[in-house]
Motif scaffolding. Structure first.
Motif, PDB file in Angstrom:
ATOM      1  N   MET A  49      -5.241 -40.157 -38.498  1.00 50.54           N
ATOM      2  CA  MET A  49      -4.540 -39.255 -39.405  1.00 50.54           C
ATOM      3  C   MET A  49      -5.109 -39.318 -40.818  1.00 50.54           C
ATOM      4  O   MET A  49      -5.359 -38.284 -41.448  1.00 50.54           O
ATOM      5  CB  MET A  49      -3.043 -39.583 -39.415  1.00 50.54           C
ATOM      6  N   ILE A  53      -6.865 -36.407 -43.223  1.00 49.82           N
ATOM      7  CA  ILE A  53      -6.355 -36.072 -44.563  1.00 49.82           C
ATOM      8  C   ILE A  53      -7.479 -36.146 -45.591  1.00 49.82           C
ATOM      9  O   ILE A  53      -7.685 -35.206 -46.378  1.00 49.82           O
ATOM     10  CB  ILE A  53      -5.192 -37.007 -44.951  1.00 49.82           C
ATOM     11  N   ALA A 353      -3.765 -32.745 -39.599  1.00 53.43           N
ATOM     12  CA  ALA A 353      -3.162 -34.061 -39.855  1.00 53.43           C
ATOM     13  C   ALA A 353      -1.643 -33.987 -39.775  1.00 53.43           C
ATOM     14  O   ALA A 353      -0.993 -34.906 -39.263  1.00 53.43           O
ATOM     15  CB  ALA A 353      -3.594 -34.568 -41.231  1.00 53.43           C
TER      16      ALA A 353
END
Length: 399
Positions: A49, A53, A353
């Motif tokens: 994740m 980002i 994300a």
């Protein structure tokens, strides 16, 4: 196919695939590194994740930087950072360090993924650009087919840390390609100095363009569905269905085959039926397949063969959606192609994300939470195609 299109497609595709390798190659290792670093499933998923980002936000800077300094210098910077942090990931002592290094790795990975879109726009428009993007997608699509297998081949004898050393070596090769095989496509006289107000003006133009936004988010929802799958697939396949890392890698490769095959026909189909019908038809097909997939598992009829077969078909529709939407979103924004590519990439990565974060938060070890988020992405892409793709999109060009 034009020899130059093939040459540049392979170069850009291999460079872009480096970032994809940092995702796909270590997917079989997620359950293993979670155990080795005494972390939870959600913490292991966090390593994906934060990568997305950082990957997404960084594109906001690489686009304008490539408009200012040319395409190659930002690529060098990004690949250099990516290689150094890949080596750092190999020696991470705990999950917190790995998460931090993956964030920095995502900053580096954004360059070879975002800037090639602007390079394509420098060289071609219309069907040639779509064909080039589709060829790049072949190389990128090979990554989810081969990278997990290569990852398993490294993980089984050497452990999960060796994956990142292999990625660092691949990055070195990508840097050599950028240095010796890729020309600078943005001439000095066409470069624009960085001015914050100019960048904001460019973003303002893009944010008022409904075709650009619609196409960007249609492709973004397709990518968000794929990222959701990336975040949960290894746990679903290996822990729920009991596959080994190598078996998971094979299943993952088979799932990707639909995307691989269909993406090669996107330019041809667009030329025959037009981009509007292609986008609308492909989003309808994708939404239908992922809703069926969710229904099969929600009502207790799911099995591993059903998951794999239905994903192959769904991914084939995605193979039509993503390259076509990416090219068409930039079609009318040649003078600010870098800004358009970076803003679009940022919005798509952040959306991915966000979808992965939702899937991770509700993950219960079964395929249903993952499939629920993917189905929502498919429905969203279908609705957006109906709302935003209302008037003729630019066929442009055969130049």
């Amino acid at each position: 196919m034009d020899r130059n299109i093939l040459k540049f497609s392979l170069i850009l595709g291999l460079m872009s695939a480096v970032g994809a390798f940092a995702i796909d190659m270590y997917l079989p290792a997620l359950p293993l590194l979670a155990e080795d670093l005494n972390s939870s499933t959600s913490a292991a998923q966090m390593t994906l994740m934060v990568y997305f980002i950082a990957f997404g936000v960084s594109q906001l800077f690489y686009g304008p930087a490539s408009d200012m300094f040319g395409r190659k210098k930002p690529i060098y910077f990004g690949l250099g950072l990516f290689m150094v942090t890949s080596i750092g990931c190999a020696f991470a002592p705990n999950i917190e360090s790995l998460i931090a290094l993956r964030f920095l790795q995502g900053i580096g990975a954004a360059a070879p993924m975002a800037i090639p879109r602007a390079v394509i726009r420098d060289l071609y428009t219309g069907q040639k650009a779509t064909r080039m993007m589709s060829t790049i997608m072949i190389v990128i699509a090979i990554s989810p087919m081969l990278a997990p297998l290569l990852g398993s081949a490294v993980i089984v004898p050497f452990g999960w840390r060796a994956v990142f050393l292999a990625i660092a070596l691949a990055t070195l090769i990508a840097m050599a390609l950028a240095a010796f095989a890729l020309p600078e496509t943005l001439k000095p006289e066409n470069r624009t100095p960085f001015v914050a107000t100019s960048m904001l003006k460019s973003f303002g133009i893009l944010l008022r363009d409904t075709n650009y936004l619609g196409l960007t988010f249609i492709g973004g929802l397709g990518m968000a569905a794929f990222f959701t799958f990336l975040g949960s697939a290894s746990f679903v396949y290996m822990e729920h269905f009991g596959l080994t890392p190598t078996q998971f890698s094979l299943a993952f490769a088979v799932n990707a085959s639909g995307f691989f095959v269909a993406s090669q026909f996107s330019a041809t189909i667009m030329g025959k039926i037009g981009p509007e019908r292609l986008i609308r038809g492909a989003t309808l097909g994708y939404a239908t397949m992922v809703i069926i997939l969710l229904g099969v598992f929600f009502f207790g009829f799911g099995s591993l063969p059903a998951l794999i077969i239905l994903f192959i078909i769904a991914n084939a529709f995605m193979g039509l959606i993503i390259p076509t939407s990416m090219v068409l979103a930039l079609e009318e924004h040649g003078p600010i192609a870098g800004a358009a590519a970076s803003l679009g990439g940022t919005m798509q990565m952040l959306l991915g994300a966000f979808a992965m974060g939702i899937s991770s938060a509700i993950f219960n070890g079964t395929p249903v939470p993952m499939l629920a988020v993917i189905a929502l992405c498919g429905i969203g892409a279908f609705v957006l195609a109906r709302i935003t793709v209302r008037h003729p999109l630019p066929r442009a060009a055969k130049s």
